[in-house]
Design a protein around this motif. Structure first.
Motif, PDB file in Angstrom:
ATOM      1  N   LEU A 118       0.662  -1.225  -0.166  1.00  0.00           N
ATOM      2  CA  LEU A 118       0.119   0.055  -0.057  1.00  0.00           C
ATOM      3  C   LEU A 118       0.870   1.244   0.101  1.00  0.00           C
ATOM      4  O   LEU A 118       0.397   2.555  -0.582  1.00  0.00           O
ATOM      5  N   HIS A 119       2.075   1.148   0.779  1.00  0.00           N
ATOM      6  CA  HIS A 119       2.909   2.182   0.508  1.00  0.00           C
ATOM      7  C   HIS A 119       3.371   2.774  -0.857  1.00  0.00           C
ATOM      8  O   HIS A 119       3.485   3.729  -1.257  1.00  0.00           O
ATOM      9  N   LYS A 120       3.553   1.635  -1.752  1.00  0.00           N
ATOM     10  CA  LYS A 120       3.982   1.868  -3.122  1.00  0.00           C
ATOM     11  C   LYS A 120       2.569   2.541  -3.654  1.00  0.00           C
ATOM     12  O   LYS A 120       2.489   3.397  -4.735  1.00  0.00           O
ATOM     13  N   ASN A 121       1.333   1.575  -3.401  1.00  0.00           N
ATOM     14  CA  ASN A 121       0.238   1.935  -4.093  1.00  0.00           C
ATOM     15  C   ASN A 121       0.385   2.487  -5.630  1.00  0.00           C
ATOM     16  O   ASN A 121      -0.330   3.531  -6.105  1.00  0.00           O
ATOM     17  N   SER A 122       1.013   1.344  -6.402  1.00  0.00           N
ATOM     18  CA  SER A 122       1.026   1.555  -7.826  1.00  0.00           C
ATOM     19  C   SER A 122      -0.023   1.346  -8.469  1.00  0.00           C
ATOM     20  O   SER A 122      -1.074   0.681  -7.896  1.00  0.00           O
ATOM     21  N   SER A 123      -0.233   1.507  -9.926  1.00  0.00           N
ATOM     22  CA  SER A 123      -1.490   1.513 -10.377  1.00  0.00           C
ATOM     23  C   SER A 123      -1.811   0.115 -10.576  1.00  0.00           C
ATOM     24  O   SER A 123      -2.906  -0.342 -11.005  1.00  0.00           O
ATOM     25  N   ASP A 124      -0.534  -0.700 -10.737  1.00  0.00           N
ATOM     26  CA  ASP A 124      -1.081  -2.325 -10.848  1.00  0.00           C
ATOM     27  C   ASP A 124      -1.786  -2.890  -9.632  1.00  0.00           C
ATOM     28  O   ASP A 124      -2.417  -4.030  -9.635  1.00  0.00           O
ATOM     29  N   GLN A 125      -1.723  -2.093  -8.583  1.00  0.00           N
ATOM     30  CA  GLN A 125      -2.438  -2.727  -7.315  1.00  0.00           C
ATOM     31  C   GLN A 125      -2.167  -3.937  -6.814  1.00  0.00           C
ATOM     32  O   GLN A 125      -2.972  -4.570  -6.508  1.00  0.00           O
ATOM     33  N   LYS A 126      -0.859  -4.157  -6.586  1.00  0.00           N
ATOM     34  CA  LYS A 126      -0.557  -5.509  -5.957  1.00  0.00           C
ATOM     35  C   LYS A 126      -1.019  -5.727  -4.701  1.00  0.00           C
ATOM     36  O   LYS A 126      -1.372  -6.490  -4.297  1.00  0.00           O
ATOM     37  N   GLY A 127      -1.094  -4.476  -3.903  1.00  0.00           N
ATOM     38  CA  GLY A 127      -1.589  -4.560  -2.633  1.00  0.00           C
ATOM     39  C   GLY A 127      -2.913  -4.934  -2.347  1.00  0.00           C
ATOM     40  O   GLY A 127      -3.217  -5.936  -1.549  1.00  0.00           O
ATOM     41  N   LEU A 128      -3.523  -4.498  -3.430  1.00  0.00           N
ATOM     42  CA  LEU A 128      -5.268  -4.851  -3.253  1.00  0.00           C
ATOM     43  C   LEU A 128      -5.470  -6.321  -3.828  1.00  0.00           C
ATOM     44  O   LEU A 128      -6.086  -7.072  -3.138  1.00  0.00           O
TER      45      LEU A 128
END
Length: 708
Positions: free
Chosen positions: A406-416
């Protein structure tokens, strides 16, 4: 010694056999009617289980007793009553999963009826039959153990244990005596924790004097657990001292697995107290734990998994992005290997920690104490402890992965994606809970724990969507959160309540409903004035951090037209500065510096002060690799220093902000940065580029706030 989400059933019988006949309710008094009816004797003979051991308090059965006599003679009443009691307890465990899911009055009463009848059988055996001393001690321990797990009837249980301890002292049953003292201390902790800890100090001293080291470990671990639950700094210090005493004794006895366990519990203890010094103690304890990674006796998957979980937690607290990702990868590799570990089950939360057996262990550790201390296949002692089942531990690791990414919050949404996978696994376990039997209080407690973890998953999934300015999905997860709270009867208190409330405010701020957002952020639960200033626990620290963020959000909202007040701005900034400037979390420091550089005050900030705050914000952003905050920071710098400026430096600044916004995937900030880039192109006469950037900005604006 138990996890928070389940009592583990330390005094429960062995796992039920695959096919269990549902017993009829039989009053214990019927067994003493003379003569016994042939049909009753036939029923008892058919329904009495075989292959059980009453002498094992963790799986109290009756195989150590003499076999039943033929139906035409008087049966052994002791064995008859105990066997019948175990039938009722086993039937209750078979019913427990369905009762835990439905929680209807009928199911709960049926479960309680089975438990009550089983207890009645044991009570009848104690009161109406003259028992052999060791048999009586075993029955008293089993009777009190069921009362502890299933009821609030502490007085009767304490009476049974007190008589049992006296009986054990007369007959020198040291193993059963220690087991009863252990259980009695747990009863005392429910009513008077201080008295329990004082009693445990006495037991520790006695066991140490007689060199019964296995029980020294047991009592010290329990003493530390009770002290940590109290929450006071004095008891916290006492807990740490007990854990260090365990570690020192384990080092002397060459019990490396015990030393590893004590180190991990010490790390957990210091995690309860925020601050750089506590974090240093956590890292020291983890370093001690990692020193045994090549010791075969310490190759216990549950403890290795806990080590990695604590390692990642430390990295999150420190906020170093490189360290977080490194620790995260190590944890993922370990958990992938744990898939093939048969010693870490998915349904049983208990595991064994080996202890080197001493000559005096033969009198203090036996098959009758293996709910606490058992005997391993190698003849050594085993300390029985509990931890998360494999699937529950996987859920925690998925949650940590989502938090880190979530810290990176990149558009690929790995955290999600990690969060969704963890939630799906957790909910799958909840739905399949009907397949495993157990104690109703434990199953209810575990289900509530899983419900609470599900709430955290949904909160962080909502934050992932908010980071993209996807307010439709954010609202859906907020609604799912409310449904989960109602379904599992989760108590919205502490950090969970603060996070849920703050998330609601974020949503309303995101859709432009500023009045509702300000009302939510002004809630007393999110007020800095109500946060504790001294003796903070980790939970208190989380609540205060959320209150800081709510205040920062409010401060930015009130810069809208008609709400701006430079004098009030200065007052709020002065209130925030003491708790933000040296805050251990770099993300919070960065947010404060960004607000401080943009909010007008009276008198206004000098240019050198604004540059200093932005420089500090960039330093924090480089540490945490928080792409979203870096996007905001670069956008502020471009707008503040290069708005209307002609030259390559201005264009580079605008492009850098646009690239960072694209990396964040946040459509609102992508609109802002493309709009600034369009104006930059426009003043430099690049009309075609300016039109393309403005069209892109308009497209993203429509996505971020459709219909506005």
């Amino acid at each position: 010694m138990n996890t928070n989400y389940a009592n583990n059933g330390l005094y429960a019988p062995a796992p039920p056999q695959q096919q269990v006949e549902q017993p009829q309710f039989i009053s214990p008094a019927q067994l003493f009617q003379q003569p016994l009816a042939p049909s009753l004797l036939s029923h008892l003979s058919q329904n009495t289980p075989s292959g059980r051991t009453l002498s094992n308090p963790a799986s109290y059965n009756s195989s150590r007793m003499a076999p039943l006599t033929p139906a035409n003679t008087q049966p052994d009443m002791t064995q008859l009553l105990v066997s019948l009691a175990e039938e009722y307890f086993q039937a209750a465990q078979e019913l427990a999963p369905a009762a835990a899911l439905s929680m209807t009055v009928a199911d709960v009463e049926a479960y309680e009826g089975l438990i009550a009848t089983g207890l009645g059988c044991l009570d009848t055996a104690l009161k109406r039959i003259k028992l052999q001393p060791r048999m009586e001690a075993n029955i008293r321990l089993r009777f009190a153990g069921v009362l502890f797990e299933e009821t609030e009837n502490s007085m009767e249980a304490e009476t049974a244990l007190s008589k049992g301890i006296a009986l054990c002292e007369r007959n020198h049953y040291y193993d059963l005596k220690y087991a009863m003292q252990f259980l009695l201390a747990q009863f005392m902790a429910k009513k008077n924790p201080k008295a329990s800890m004082k009693a445990l100090d006495g037991h520790i001293s006695d066991a140490q004097t007689y060199q019964h080291f296995s029980w020294v470990y047991v009592f010290r671990f329990l003493r530390a657990s009770h002290a940590l639950e109290s929450g006071s700094l004095t008891d916290h210090h006492a807990a740490v001292q007990n854990l260090r005493a365990v570690a020192n004794l384990a080092k002397q006895q060459n019990d490396n697995a015990i030393h590893l366990t004590a180190s991990l519990m010490e790390a957990l203890a210091f995690l309860k107290i925020p601050g750089p010094e506590s974090l240093q103690h956590v890292q020291t304890a983890l370093a001690q734990a990692r020193s045994y990674q090549h010791d075969e006796s310490c190759n216990i998957p549950q403890l290795i998994g806990l080590t990695h979980i604590l390692d990642v937690s430390c990295a999150i607290i420190k906020g170093n992005s490189v360290e977080m990702l490194t620790k995260l990868k190590d944890m993922q590799n370990m958990m992938d290997k744990a898939l093939h570990e048969n010693t870490w089950g998915t349904t049983n939360d208990t595991f064994a920690i080996p202890i080197n057996r001493t000559p005096k262990s033969s009198h203090t550790v036996s098959q009758d104490t293996r709910m606490i201390l058992g005997i391993g296949n190698d003849g050594g002692d085993n300390l029985m402890m509990t931890f998360l089942g494999k699937k529950d531990a996987y859920s925690i690791t998925y949650l940590l992965c989502g938090m880190v990414l979530l810290h990176k919050n990149s558009s690929d949404q790995k955290g999600l994606k990690y969060l969704q996978a963890g939630l799906d696994s957790l909910e799958g376990d909840i739905r399949s809970a009907r397949s495993s039997s157990g104690l109703l209080p434990d199953l209810v407690s575990k289900r509530q724990w899983r419900g609470e973890i599900s709430c955290y998953f949904r909160i962080y999934m909502a934050f992932c969507c908010a980071g993209l300015a996807n307010w439709t999905e954010t609202k859906r997860y907020i609604d799912d959160l409310r449904t989960t709270v109602r379904k599992f009867e989760v108590s919205l208190t502490g950090p969970l309540a603060s996070l849920a409330l703050y998330l609601d405010g974020i949503y309303h701020q995101g859709i432009g409903d500023f009045d509702t957002a300000l009302q939510i952020f002004g809630d007393p639960k999110l007020s800095l004035t109500t946060a504790k200033s001294t003796a903070l626990t980790s939970a208190d620290q989380v609540e205060r951090d959320i209150a800081i963020l709510a205040t920062l959000n409010s401060l930015w909202i009130v810069q809208d037209k008609g709400l701006q007040n430079p004098d009030r701005n200065l007052s709020v900034k002065e209130k925030l500065e003491p708790v933000c400037v040296n805050h251990p979390n770099p993300d919070i420091r960065m947010a404060f510096h960004l607000v401080g550089a943009t909010v007008p005050t009276n008198p206004p900030l000098e240019l050198i002060e604004i540059k200093s705050r932005l420089r500090s914000a960039l330093a924090c952003g480089n540490t945490t690799a928080n792409i979203h905050q870096m996007c905001i920071c670069l956008s502020i710098m471009c707008n503040r220093f290069f708005n209307g400026v002609i030259g390559p430096q201005a264009e580079k600044s605008a492009k850098a902000a646009s690239v960072q916004a694209t990396r964040s995937g946040n459509t609102l900030w992508m609109s802002v940065t493309d709009g600034m880039l369009a104006r930059c192109y426009e003043v430099q006469g690049k009309t075609q580029d300016a039109q393309a950037s403005m069209a892109s900005a308009q497209k993203y604006a429509d996505q971020a706030l459709p219909g506005v």
